[in-house]
Design a protein around this motif. Structure first.
Motif, PDB file in Angstrom:
ATOM      1  N   ASN A 157      -5.444  -4.346   5.553  1.00 31.20           N
ATOM      2  CA  ASN A 157      -4.356  -5.285   5.308  1.00 31.20           C
ATOM      3  C   ASN A 157      -4.804  -6.673   5.722  1.00 31.20           C
ATOM      4  O   ASN A 157      -5.815  -6.837   6.395  1.00 31.20           O
ATOM      5  N   ARG A 202       2.237   1.854  -3.313  1.00 30.88           N
ATOM      6  CA  ARG A 202       1.240   1.883  -4.387  1.00 30.88           C
ATOM      7  C   ARG A 202       1.717   1.016  -5.555  1.00 30.88           C
ATOM      8  O   ARG A 202       1.695   1.409  -6.715  1.00 30.88           O
ATOM      9  N   VAL A 254      -4.495   2.639  -4.534  1.00 23.38           N
ATOM     10  CA  VAL A 254      -4.977   1.894  -3.374  1.00 23.38           C
ATOM     11  C   VAL A 254      -5.942   2.758  -2.576  1.00 23.38           C
ATOM     12  O   VAL A 254      -6.207   3.912  -2.925  1.00 23.38           O
ATOM     13  N   GLN A 260      -8.021   2.047   3.801  1.00 23.11           N
ATOM     14  CA  GLN A 260      -6.995   1.019   3.596  1.00 23.11           C
ATOM     15  C   GLN A 260      -7.235  -0.155   4.530  1.00 23.11           C
ATOM     16  O   GLN A 260      -7.852  -0.001   5.586  1.00 23.11           O
ATOM     17  N   MET A 272      -2.319  -8.085   1.376  1.00 26.75           N
ATOM     18  CA  MET A 272      -2.324  -6.622   1.430  1.00 26.75           C
ATOM     19  C   MET A 272      -1.389  -6.219   2.552  1.00 26.75           C
ATOM     20  O   MET A 272      -1.616  -6.539   3.716  1.00 26.75           O
ATOM     21  N   THR A 299       0.809  -1.213   0.000  1.00 30.49           N
ATOM     22  CA  THR A 299       0.000   0.000   0.000  1.00 30.49           C
ATOM     23  C   THR A 299       0.845   1.267   0.000  1.00 30.49           C
ATOM     24  O   THR A 299       0.594   2.176  -0.800  1.00 30.49           O
TER      25      THR A 299
END
Length: 170
Positions: A73, A47, A65, A71, A168, A44
């Motif tokens: 993960n 990017r 992203v 965001q 992620m 992330t």
């Protein structure tokens, strides 16, 4: 070589040279930390999306992203693949954009999913997909999805299958 053909070749080379390293799909070294070839890793902060190909290498793609607060993960899997998918805005997107239609047909310029989409498991509404906003690539722009240039999502789509692991990484 004809003058016209020479001009076309020169224009193509100039265009290719204008793409800065790190902004185009490329094979790069990658420390896999025990992940299997075929795994997708999205970094992330960078990017960038990496498709691990083995031997300490990965194909790196520029992506957009999730924006701040959007965001996430963790580890998920690709649970479905779609060609020119229709798009129904999730409730959160609809709240921010109440004038959006219920469904935007696939293949239309207004459809934000682009040429391909691969949905991710985990109960969310996230996907790795193309985009109709290529200038967003390289930014924090989405509601949590991973956006790619349409030519890149077509390339990635052909390389992976349903069940592919996706990590992620913040």
């Amino acid at each position: 070589m004809s003058r016209r053909r020479l001009f076309c070749v020169s224009a193509l080379l100039a265009t290719l040279a204008a793409v800065a390293p790190g902004h185009a799909r490329e094979t790069v070294p990658f420390k896999d930390d025990g992940l299997r070839p075929g795994t997708i890793v999205v970094k992330t902060k960078e990017r960038k999306l990496y498709l691990l190909v083995g031997d300490g290498k990965a194909i790196r793609y520029p992506v957009a992203v999730g924006r701040r607060g959007k965001q996430w993960n963790g580890a998920v899997r690709i649970d479905a693949k779609y060609v020119e998918p229709a798009w129904s805005p999730p409730e959160e997107v609809r709240r921010d954009n109440p004038k959006l239609p219920d469904v935007i047909p696939g293949g239309t310029p207004e459809n934000p999913m682009g040429a391909r989409a691969m949905t991710l498991s985990g109960g969310g509404q996230y996907a790795i997909h193309g985009t109709n906003a290529p200038k967003s690539i390289g930014t924090f722009a989405s509601y949590g999805c991973v956006r790619m240039h349409n030519d890149d999502i077509i390339d990635l789509y052909a390389r992976v299958r349903v069940g592919t692991a996706v990590v992620m990484d913040p």
